[in-house]
Design an enzyme around this catalytic site. Sequence first.
Site, PDB file in Angstrom:
ATOM      1  N   ARG A  54     -44.331  25.453  -4.787  1.00 63.94           N
ATOM      2  CA  ARG A  54     -45.344  26.431  -4.174  1.00 63.94           C
ATOM      3  C   ARG A  54     -44.813  27.744  -4.816  1.00 63.94           C
ATOM      4  NH1 ARG A  54     -41.457  29.312  -3.003  1.00 63.94           N
ATOM      5  NH2 ARG A  54     -42.819  30.510  -2.127  1.00 63.94           N
ATOM      6  N   GLY A  55     -45.744  28.828  -4.243  1.00 66.77           N
ATOM      7  CA  GLY A  55     -45.525  30.049  -5.056  1.00 66.77           C
ATOM      8  C   GLY A  55     -46.625  30.354  -6.166  1.00 66.77           C
ATOM      9  N   ARG A  94     -54.645  23.285  -3.446  1.00 57.77           N
ATOM     10  CA  ARG A  94     -54.690  24.725  -2.556  1.00 57.77           C
ATOM     11  C   ARG A  94     -55.664  25.796  -3.177  1.00 57.77           C
ATOM     12  NH1 ARG A  94     -48.460  26.428  -1.372  1.00 57.77           N
ATOM     13  NH2 ARG A  94     -49.572  27.217   0.246  1.00 57.77           N
ATOM     14  N   ASP A 248     -50.301  36.081  -4.038  1.00 57.53           N
ATOM     15  CA  ASP A 248     -50.920  35.068  -4.423  1.00 57.53           C
ATOM     16  C   ASP A 248     -52.257  35.077  -5.184  1.00 57.53           C
ATOM     17  OD1 ASP A 248     -49.301  32.769  -2.945  1.00 57.53           O
ATOM     18  OD2 ASP A 248     -49.386  34.616  -1.667  1.00 57.53           O
ATOM     19  N   ASN A 258     -51.409  37.846   0.344  1.00 62.61           N
ATOM     20  CA  ASN A 258     -49.883  37.204   0.358  1.00 62.61           C
ATOM     21  C   ASN A 258     -49.600  36.593   1.481  1.00 62.61           C
ATOM     22  OD1 ASN A 258     -47.550  37.169  -1.251  1.00 62.61           O
ATOM     23  ND2 ASN A 258     -46.558  38.288   0.287  1.00 62.61           N
TER      24      ASN A 258
HETATM   25  O1  MRU Z   1     -47.522  29.105   0.694  1.00 62.86           O
HETATM   26  P1  MRU Z   1     -46.584  29.526  -0.519  1.00 62.86           P
HETATM   27  O2  MRU Z   1     -45.130  29.241  -0.073  1.00 62.86           O
HETATM   28  O3  MRU Z   1     -47.090  28.821  -1.792  1.00 62.86           O
HETATM   29  O4  MRU Z   1     -47.058  31.035  -0.564  1.00 62.86           O
HETATM   30  C1  MRU Z   1     -46.608  31.698  -1.715  1.00 62.86           C
HETATM   31  C2  MRU Z   1     -45.620  32.727  -1.151  1.00 62.86           C
HETATM   32  O5  MRU Z   1     -44.434  32.466  -1.138  1.00 62.86           O
HETATM   33  C3  MRU Z   1     -45.766  34.022  -0.845  1.00 62.86           C
HETATM   34  O6  MRU Z   1     -47.157  34.407  -0.462  1.00 62.86           O
HETATM   35  C4  MRU Z   1     -45.358  34.959  -2.103  1.00 62.86           C
HETATM   36  O7  MRU Z   1     -45.089  36.012  -1.535  1.00 62.86           O
HETATM   37  C5  MRU Z   1     -46.226  35.054  -3.162  1.00 62.86           C
HETATM   38  S1  MRU Z   1     -46.422  33.737  -4.491  1.00 62.86           S
HETATM   39  C6  MRU Z   1     -45.774  34.647  -5.811  1.00 62.86           C
END
Ligand code: MRU
Length: 369
Positions: A54-55, A94, A248, A258
């Site tokens: 994720r991320g 996603r 994101d 985010n």
């Molecule tokens: O749902 P996720 O874990 O994929 O969400 C992403 C994140 O961890 C955050 O929103 C993060 O701050 C930005 S991703 C670089």
Amino acid sequence: MNVHGTHYRTIWPDPHDPGIINIIDQRLLPHRFEIKPLHSVEDAHRAIREMMVRGAGLIGATAGYGMHLAAMTADDGQIREKLAEAASLLRSARPTAVNLAWAVRRVLAAAEELPTAAAIRQAAFAAASRIADEDAQFCQAIGQHGKQLLLERWEQKGRKTLNVLTHCNAGWLAFVDYGSATAPIYAARDEGIDLHVWVDETRPWNQGARLTCWELEQEKVPHTLITDNAGGHLMQQGLVDLVIVGSDRTTHTGDVANKIGTYLKALAARDNDIPFYVALPSSTFDWNLDNGSEIQIEQRSGEEITKISGLTEDGRMETIAITAASTRARNDGFDITPARLVTALITERGVVPPRAEAIHMLFADQCSS
Ligand code: MRU
């Protein structure tokens, strides 16, 4: 980042078999560090969808390698068709992180108009590897640019411990290496700045509690876990010097999507005159959206709120209910922080105000594509 004395990226091709891409199953952290092999585009899609990875940056890199796996497993005569199918499968995994569609587009473009299946396979692998390499390089550069901001604030404070607040996990685990929000923290620490990080737990998936704390622990950065609701109070008490979060998706006008809860931190930071920075590589800019309200926000299962998972004392992962079975829950995965609440964006090319003209000037080669 080093884990148990070995340097790992968060995704990497098997050195002996390019048909295998390795990831770390993040659902098991911080309790277990398990490497999982991906063999097909379906595996890559599942890994993104089920949040083994994720991320934004890592979702993009996984999508790039997913396209490579699709090319590897396709018959020569069907390779173009299979790549098109893989692209739509991956895009459906996603919705919010723009890096996903960006990476898919980039591999498709690299494979376009090549004469043979062998050439297409080679180009897809090269493009996926470039996406991963650039992600790591860009995060490292974000670290160097962001470090200056931390240094300045530390000097302003008379070199007393600098308290940084972060939300969710925009760290090594959210990218291929270094992280976006964490890179300036690591770079500042390497420079000898005395710092401490407040980590928002980040309900309901607890990326902060489970992942950011674990990462900071590996890097020996002093940190303290706080509840999601504590940040504003700590700011009022003068215990937060600056906020750095990831993104994101960020519009070319500077609105930031985010993890849910980011907006509230930005409001509290503004009310307390605390700088609020967003660290992101250029792959996270959406050049087509003018307004953050147009960003699709992922709706996730209410069960992530009504139940909680963890490790039992005898070492089993267990999920238990924390509400009555009849309780309904709504689970928006992200929120939008308007550009006006963001002090600056930290990118691989430098620190830029969250305004279209400034962003366009820095990324003139990208904003028209
Ligand atoms: O749902 P996720 O874990 O994929 O969400 C992403 C994140 O961890 C955050 O929103 C993060 O701050 C930005 S991703 C670089």
